[in-house]
Write an enzyme that holds these catalytic residues in place. Sequence first.
Site, PDB file in Angstrom:
ATOM      1  CB  ILE A 153      59.941  42.119 -26.908  1.00  0.00           C
ATOM      2  CG1 ILE A 153      59.045  43.181 -27.177  1.00  0.00           C
ATOM      3  CG2 ILE A 153      60.457  42.810 -25.025  1.00  0.00           C
ATOM      4  CD1 ILE A 153      57.625  43.371 -26.125  1.00  0.00           C
TER       5      ILE A 153
ATOM      6  CG  ASP B 154      60.759  42.575 -15.060  1.00  0.00           C
ATOM      7  OD1 ASP B 154      60.594  43.919 -15.430  1.00  0.00           O
ATOM      8  OD2 ASP B 154      60.473  42.923 -13.621  1.00  0.00           O
TER       9      ASP B 154
HETATM   10  P1  ADP Z   1      54.610  37.080 -15.575  1.00  0.00           P
HETATM   11  O1  ADP Z   1      55.611  36.968 -14.846  1.00  0.00           O
HETATM   12  O2  ADP Z   1      53.959  38.086 -16.490  1.00  0.00           O
HETATM   13  O3  ADP Z   1      54.551  35.753 -16.419  1.00  0.00           O
HETATM   14  P2  ADP Z   1      57.366  36.363 -17.636  1.00  0.00           P
HETATM   15  O4  ADP Z   1      58.365  36.882 -18.122  1.00  0.00           O
HETATM   16  O5  ADP Z   1      58.042  35.297 -17.208  1.00  0.00           O
HETATM   17  O6  ADP Z   1      56.499  37.744 -16.945  1.00  0.00           O
HETATM   18  O7  ADP Z   1      56.517  36.161 -19.288  1.00  0.00           O
HETATM   19  C1  ADP Z   1      55.557  36.634 -19.808  1.00  0.00           C
HETATM   20  C2  ADP Z   1      55.992  36.295 -21.710  1.00  0.00           C
HETATM   21  O8  ADP Z   1      57.440  36.536 -22.054  1.00  0.00           O
HETATM   22  C3  ADP Z   1      56.311  34.691 -21.552  1.00  0.00           C
HETATM   23  O9  ADP Z   1      55.157  34.021 -22.654  1.00  0.00           O
HETATM   24  C4  ADP Z   1      57.693  34.577 -21.726  1.00  0.00           C
HETATM   25  O10 ADP Z   1      57.998  33.530 -22.318  1.00  0.00           O
HETATM   26  C5  ADP Z   1      57.641  35.987 -22.338  1.00  0.00           C
HETATM   27  N1  ADP Z   1      59.128  36.399 -22.477  1.00  0.00           N
HETATM   28  C6  ADP Z   1      60.000  35.948 -21.686  1.00  0.00           C
HETATM   29  N2  ADP Z   1      61.507  36.500 -22.465  1.00  0.00           N
HETATM   30  C7  ADP Z   1      60.687  37.448 -23.169  1.00  0.00           C
HETATM   31  C8  ADP Z   1      60.944  38.261 -24.137  1.00  0.00           C
HETATM   32  N3  ADP Z   1      62.845  38.536 -23.898  1.00  0.00           N
HETATM   33  N4  ADP Z   1      60.855  38.566 -25.720  1.00  0.00           N
HETATM   34  C9  ADP Z   1      59.849  38.554 -25.758  1.00  0.00           C
HETATM   35  N5  ADP Z   1      59.413  37.584 -24.749  1.00  0.00           N
HETATM   36  C10 ADP Z   1      59.746  37.075 -23.349  1.00  0.00           C
END
Ligand code: ADP
Length: 193
Positions: free
Chosen positions: A27, A50
């Site tokens: 993203i 994040d």
């Molecule tokens: P949460 O704590 O809300 O679960 P996470 O970051 O652990 O947040 O994961 C939320 C989603 O984001 C997961 O499906 C993960 O695979 C995805 N994710 C992690 N990094 C990225 C990225 N760089 N771009 C898009 N999606 C991502």
Amino acid sequence: MRSQKKGIPMELEFPTQKKLHLVVGDITSLAVDAIVNAANETLLGGGGVDGAIHRAAGPELLAECRLLGGCETGEAKSTRGYKLPARYVIHTVGPIWCGGSWGEADRLRSCYESCFKEALRLQCDSIAFPAISTGAYGYPLKEACKIALTAAFQICCQKELLYPKEIYLVCFNSQALDAYNEVLDEGLEVPLA
Ligand code: ADP
């Protein structure tokens, strides 16, 4: 409205001219008006998406986040995007999955709705979401995808709503894309907004 094979990114155009995209990737690389961060309540950075957003945006993002005073689960607050190609970051806090009887679905729905309100306020034509809560927070992927798609369809069906016009649901891996496609194949019930 769609012809799609499982596991392939896609684009849906609605009669309102709004567009919904399912894309695979990082993203932080998207040149959209706003990307959504699945943050924690402190808004001071974390792992997963994040961490990736903070690394790509640079330290000024954390400096602005420090001024926000955290964020409640289900709500959203925005900052500039700094070194990101996106103009804004809309930070939202998804629910931690605790078995499903603790209001998790309402809170996840509220995340999407709060982000859409913020996108409207900031006049964002385009917004990209990660699959909120489906990583460290443990929300079952398909259930989360259903909530994301329902919220996105509600926006896409509203002609009079000026912003956003394009919604990207970003899948970090093929499991997420498969889950979105499965939900679409099974059909969605979209309540009128
Ligand atoms: P949460 O704590 O809300 O679960 P996470 O970051 O652990 O947040 O994961 C939320 C989603 O984001 C997961 O499906 C993960 O695979 C995805 N994710 C992690 N990094 C990225 C990225 N760089 N771009 C898009 N999606 C991502």
